[in-house]
Design a protein around this motif. Structure first.
Motif, PDB file in Angstrom:
ATOM      1  N   MET A 133      34.230  52.640  25.730  1.00  0.00           N
ATOM      2  CA  MET A 133      34.903  51.370  25.389  1.00  0.00           C
ATOM      3  C   MET A 133      34.890  50.507  26.387  1.00  0.00           C
ATOM      4  O   MET A 133      34.931  50.773  27.681  1.00  0.00           O
ATOM      5  CB  MET A 133      36.539  51.836  25.419  1.00  0.00           C
ATOM      6  CG  MET A 133      37.356  50.534  24.986  1.00  0.00           C
ATOM      7  SD  MET A 133      39.169  51.093  24.687  1.00  0.00           S
ATOM      8  CE  MET A 133      39.421  51.494  26.525  1.00  0.00           C
ATOM      9  N   LYS A 134      34.533  49.231  26.555  1.00  0.00           N
ATOM     10  CA  LYS A 134      34.669  48.195  27.225  1.00  0.00           C
ATOM     11  C   LYS A 134      35.904  47.910  27.844  1.00  0.00           C
ATOM     12  O   LYS A 134      36.972  47.531  27.122  1.00  0.00           O
ATOM     13  CB  LYS A 134      33.850  46.983  26.547  1.00  0.00           C
ATOM     14  CG  LYS A 134      33.808  45.688  27.639  1.00  0.00           C
ATOM     15  CD  LYS A 134      32.658  44.593  26.887  1.00  0.00           C
ATOM     16  CE  LYS A 134      33.404  43.778  25.638  1.00  0.00           C
ATOM     17  NZ  LYS A 134      32.485  42.906  25.328  1.00  0.00           N
ATOM     18  N   LEU A 135      36.067  47.923  29.143  1.00  0.00           N
ATOM     19  CA  LEU A 135      37.205  47.448  29.945  1.00  0.00           C
ATOM     20  C   LEU A 135      37.196  46.033  30.108  1.00  0.00           C
ATOM     21  O   LEU A 135      36.286  45.325  30.261  1.00  0.00           O
ATOM     22  CB  LEU A 135      37.161  48.583  31.334  1.00  0.00           C
ATOM     23  CG  LEU A 135      37.146  50.026  31.076  1.00  0.00           C
ATOM     24  CD1 LEU A 135      36.799  50.553  32.468  1.00  0.00           C
ATOM     25  CD2 LEU A 135      38.291  50.377  30.374  1.00  0.00           C
ATOM     26  N   HIS A 136      38.629  45.689  30.536  1.00  0.00           N
ATOM     27  CA  HIS A 136      38.639  44.192  30.601  1.00  0.00           C
ATOM     28  C   HIS A 136      39.798  43.987  31.922  1.00  0.00           C
ATOM     29  O   HIS A 136      40.603  45.120  32.003  1.00  0.00           O
ATOM     30  CB  HIS A 136      39.093  43.632  29.789  1.00  0.00           C
ATOM     31  CG  HIS A 136      39.280  42.160  29.655  1.00  0.00           C
ATOM     32  ND1 HIS A 136      38.377  41.276  29.372  1.00  0.00           N
ATOM     33  CD2 HIS A 136      40.205  41.251  29.801  1.00  0.00           C
ATOM     34  CE1 HIS A 136      38.581  39.977  29.486  1.00  0.00           C
ATOM     35  NE2 HIS A 136      39.908  39.973  29.667  1.00  0.00           N
ATOM     36  N   GLY A 137      39.809  42.789  32.324  1.00  0.00           N
ATOM     37  CA  GLY A 137      40.925  42.611  33.503  1.00  0.00           C
ATOM     38  C   GLY A 137      40.943  43.723  34.516  1.00  0.00           C
ATOM     39  O   GLY A 137      40.041  44.139  35.297  1.00  0.00           O
ATOM     40  N   ASP A 189      41.761  46.928  34.375  1.00  0.00           N
ATOM     41  CA  ASP A 189      41.219  48.101  34.061  1.00  0.00           C
ATOM     42  C   ASP A 189      39.898  48.151  34.533  1.00  0.00           C
ATOM     43  O   ASP A 189      39.488  49.027  35.152  1.00  0.00           O
ATOM     44  CB  ASP A 189      41.237  48.116  32.700  1.00  0.00           C
ATOM     45  CG  ASP A 189      42.730  48.467  32.118  1.00  0.00           C
ATOM     46  OD1 ASP A 189      43.698  48.758  32.850  1.00  0.00           O
ATOM     47  OD2 ASP A 189      43.110  48.306  30.901  1.00  0.00           O
ATOM     48  N   PHE A 190      39.108  46.990  34.226  1.00  0.00           N
ATOM     49  CA  PHE A 190      37.592  46.944  34.462  1.00  0.00           C
ATOM     50  C   PHE A 190      37.503  46.713  36.335  1.00  0.00           C
ATOM     51  O   PHE A 190      36.724  47.400  36.856  1.00  0.00           O
ATOM     52  CB  PHE A 190      37.187  45.653  33.970  1.00  0.00           C
ATOM     53  CG  PHE A 190      35.577  45.167  34.721  1.00  0.00           C
ATOM     54  CD1 PHE A 190      34.615  46.000  34.646  1.00  0.00           C
ATOM     55  CD2 PHE A 190      35.757  44.148  35.629  1.00  0.00           C
ATOM     56  CE1 PHE A 190      33.449  45.500  34.992  1.00  0.00           C
ATOM     57  CE2 PHE A 190      34.485  43.695  36.074  1.00  0.00           C
ATOM     58  CZ  PHE A 190      33.333  44.335  35.923  1.00  0.00           C
ATOM     59  N   ILE A 203      29.825  46.253  28.711  1.00  0.00           N
ATOM     60  CA  ILE A 203      30.230  45.332  30.138  1.00  0.00           C
ATOM     61  C   ILE A 203      30.883  44.143  29.923  1.00  0.00           C
ATOM     62  O   ILE A 203      30.669  43.555  28.775  1.00  0.00           O
ATOM     63  CB  ILE A 203      29.243  45.140  30.791  1.00  0.00           C
ATOM     64  CG1 ILE A 203      28.017  44.081  30.204  1.00  0.00           C
ATOM     65  CG2 ILE A 203      28.312  46.373  31.311  1.00  0.00           C
ATOM     66  CD1 ILE A 203      26.868  43.804  31.257  1.00  0.00           C
ATOM     67  N   PRO A 204      32.037  43.682  30.629  1.00  0.00           N
ATOM     68  CA  PRO A 204      32.593  42.439  30.399  1.00  0.00           C
ATOM     69  C   PRO A 204      31.807  41.065  30.712  1.00  0.00           C
ATOM     70  O   PRO A 204      30.912  41.332  31.429  1.00  0.00           O
ATOM     71  CB  PRO A 204      33.999  42.368  31.255  1.00  0.00           C
ATOM     72  CG  PRO A 204      33.455  43.338  32.255  1.00  0.00           C
ATOM     73  CD  PRO A 204      32.342  44.290  31.712  1.00  0.00           C
ATOM     74  N   VAL A 205      32.458  40.031  30.529  1.00  0.00           N
ATOM     75  CA  VAL A 205      31.896  38.814  30.986  1.00  0.00           C
ATOM     76  C   VAL A 205      32.657  38.387  32.136  1.00  0.00           C
ATOM     77  O   VAL A 205      34.060  38.270  32.069  1.00  0.00           O
ATOM     78  CB  VAL A 205      31.598  37.655  29.844  1.00  0.00           C
ATOM     79  CG1 VAL A 205      32.992  37.329  29.305  1.00  0.00           C
ATOM     80  CG2 VAL A 205      31.408  36.337  30.725  1.00  0.00           C
ATOM     81  N   THR A 206      32.255  37.572  33.376  1.00  0.00           N
ATOM     82  CA  THR A 206      33.143  36.953  34.299  1.00  0.00           C
ATOM     83  C   THR A 206      32.783  35.445  34.586  1.00  0.00           C
ATOM     84  O   THR A 206      31.696  35.086  33.812  1.00  0.00           O
ATOM     85  CB  THR A 206      33.107  37.655  35.491  1.00  0.00           C
ATOM     86  OG1 THR A 206      31.595  37.537  36.237  1.00  0.00           O
ATOM     87  CG2 THR A 206      33.309  39.315  35.405  1.00  0.00           C
ATOM     88  N   ALA A 259      36.949  35.927  29.974  1.00  0.00           N
ATOM     89  CA  ALA A 259      36.851  36.355  31.142  1.00  0.00           C
ATOM     90  C   ALA A 259      37.354  37.273  31.644  1.00  0.00           C
ATOM     91  O   ALA A 259      38.649  37.089  31.888  1.00  0.00           O
ATOM     92  CB  ALA A 259      36.625  34.952  32.020  1.00  0.00           C
ATOM     93  N   ALA A 260      36.873  38.360  32.051  1.00  0.00           N
ATOM     94  CA  ALA A 260      37.533  39.269  32.594  1.00  0.00           C
ATOM     95  C   ALA A 260      37.837  39.395  34.361  1.00  0.00           C
ATOM     96  O   ALA A 260      38.846  39.900  34.605  1.00  0.00           O
ATOM     97  CB  ALA A 260      36.814  40.868  32.673  1.00  0.00           C
TER      98      ALA A 260
END
Length: 451
Positions: free
Chosen positions: A1-5, A7-8, A139-142, A166-167
């Motif tokens: 699962m892709k993490l965000h904010g 959590d990431f 993976i997330p985007v920043t 945006a994470a």
């Protein structure tokens, strides 16, 4: 699962405090590894143009390089088309921990390409970030951006990026007009305002010249981490508290990594110039500039470092007395103060016996005049060694009368332009330059008889 904010931030990035910034042609793999040795906890790749990255294999192979220990790693792209940026990001998704969108590059190339800080269409920006957020599988985007003159607009912009997906947000506290000689100071108050108005982790960038600046920035802005670019280039040990790294030791370590992970000599020369910046401000060490400029191999870099060690040793008393912008001896890596006003009061410059650029030009002109109009290169050599003699070339035939190289095989031992001119004037030929001999095609006019 892709993490965000957060959590990431906590599970993948491990709640970092010290982050190496993305720098065009400067945050390559050997430099990232060196920075990690001295405290960098997360590193960014150089900024990649997504359109070129997508279609040019040579560009990718030259600039994108990583290895197992190079984590956590963020790959940064610039661009103005959602699909192009996404396709480029998908190519490296399995090699990094996040994709960053550059929205802060203030250079003219970004202005011409309408990306970075000059991508003014908020709808397009929203679509790019949303596309990356929805389509990157693991993976997330920043996003990294610069502030605006108005704090309200800056906060609204940050909230738009957060809403798009945006994470993590990285904020450079300068506007896009603040660059080069006009850089000035980064506005930490605007960064602090952004931290209050969003719910994702925020990273501060700007005004980081020494470790005390890192501590002060974290305290005043309440951000989650601090990022450094130029400060790190001058001092790769910026993130290591109470660490005084000698310039020669830094060069040795970096050179060792370049042997293991080959990189472009243009990148290497740029790093050496940055690390040697304060040393190169004094007349005693000006001769090193030309050596650095002419380096073409890693062996040349090794010779430069040995020459530098000898020069510092032979002038030990002078070296210990002279200090750079951070008030350390010039033998140590330390940041350079570029801004004006307040920063000069905080970090006063003391450079006695500094050899100004104007003095150098006048000296070189005088040497050229005294030595019969010798070349600028010869004048520089004479500046370093007044006793040096210059021998005439043993192969004078290598040059045409116009001083351009002769063409091999030319019948008249000339360059192409001079040879063709001669052939036309003298009505001769040259097989090498495909000029035929002009033969007379008309007979002499006959006598005209009248009546």
């Amino acid at each position: 699962m892709k993490l965000h904010g957060y959590d990431f931030w906590e599970q993948v990035l491990k709640s970092p405090k010290y982050i190496l910034a993305p720098m065009v042609d400067q945050s390559e793999l050997p430099w990232r590894i060196l920075s990690r040795r001295y405290g960098a906890q997360v590193t960014y790749t150089p900024m990649y143009n997504s359109a070129v990255f997508l279609i040019d294999e040579t560009y990718r192979n030259k600039l994108f390089q990583t290895e197992d220990s190079d984590r956590p790693l963020v790959v940064q792209f610039c661009g103005n088309d959602p699909q192009t940026v996404l396709k480029a990001a998908l190519m490296v998704e399995n090699c990094c921990d996040a994709i960053d969108l550059n929205l802060g590059c203030p250079q003219n190339v970004a202005k011409r390409g309408k990306y970075g800080a000059f991508l003014d269409d908020w709808d397009v920006i929203f679509k790019i970030v949303r596309s990356l957020h929805d389509n990157l599988k693991s993976i997330p985007v920043t996003a990294k951006f610069r502030v605006f003159d108005c704090v309200e607009k800056t906060c609204k912009y940050a909230q738009m990026l957060e809403e798009a997906g945006a994470a993590v947000l990285t904020v450079h506290g300068r506007t896009r007009e603040q660059k080069g000689p006009m850089s000035g100071l980064a506005d930490w108050e605007k960064i602090a305002a952004i931290k209050k108005c969003v719910k994702v982790p925020v990273v501060a960038n700007g005004n980081i010249l020494c470790f005390k600046d890192i501590e002060r920035c974290l305290r005043e802005t309440k951000v989650d981490a601090v990022m450094s670019a130029e400060g790190n280039l001058h001092n790769p040990a910026l993130f290591a508290p109470n660490c005084k790294l000698k310039v020669t030791d830094a060069i040795s370590e970096y050179l060792e990594l370049c042997h293991t992970f080959p990189t472009s000599m243009s990148f290497i020369r740029a790093h050496i110039f940055k690390m040697c910046y304060h040393i190169l401000q004094f007349e005693k060490f000006l001769f090193l500039r030309e050596i650095i400029t002419e380096m073409k191999t890693l062996e040349d870099v090794e010779k430069l470092n040995e020459t530098l060690k000898r020069a510092l040793s032979e002038n030990e008393e002078f070296v210990l007395e002279m200090t750079g912008d951070m008030q350390l001896s010039i033998m140590y890596c330390q940041a350079r103060v570029r801004s004006s006003g307040e920063s000069k009061d905080n970090y006063p410059k003391i450079r006695t016996n500094q050899f100004s650029r104007e003095d150098r030009k006048r000296t070189l002109a005088q040497i050229q005049s005294e030595h019969g109009g010798c070349s600028l290169r010869q004048a520089k050599q004479l500046m370093r060694n007044p006793e040096k003699g210059f021998q005439k070339s043993n192969r004078p035939w290598l040059h045409c009368m116009c001083r351009q190289p002769k063409s091999k095989g030319c019948a008249h031992e000339m360059c192409k332009i001079c040879c063709r001119k001669l052939c036309l004037e003298k009505k001769v030929g040259c097989e090498q330059h495909k000029m035929r001999k002009i033969e007379a095609t008309r007979s002499e006019p006959s006598e005209i008889k009248l009546g």
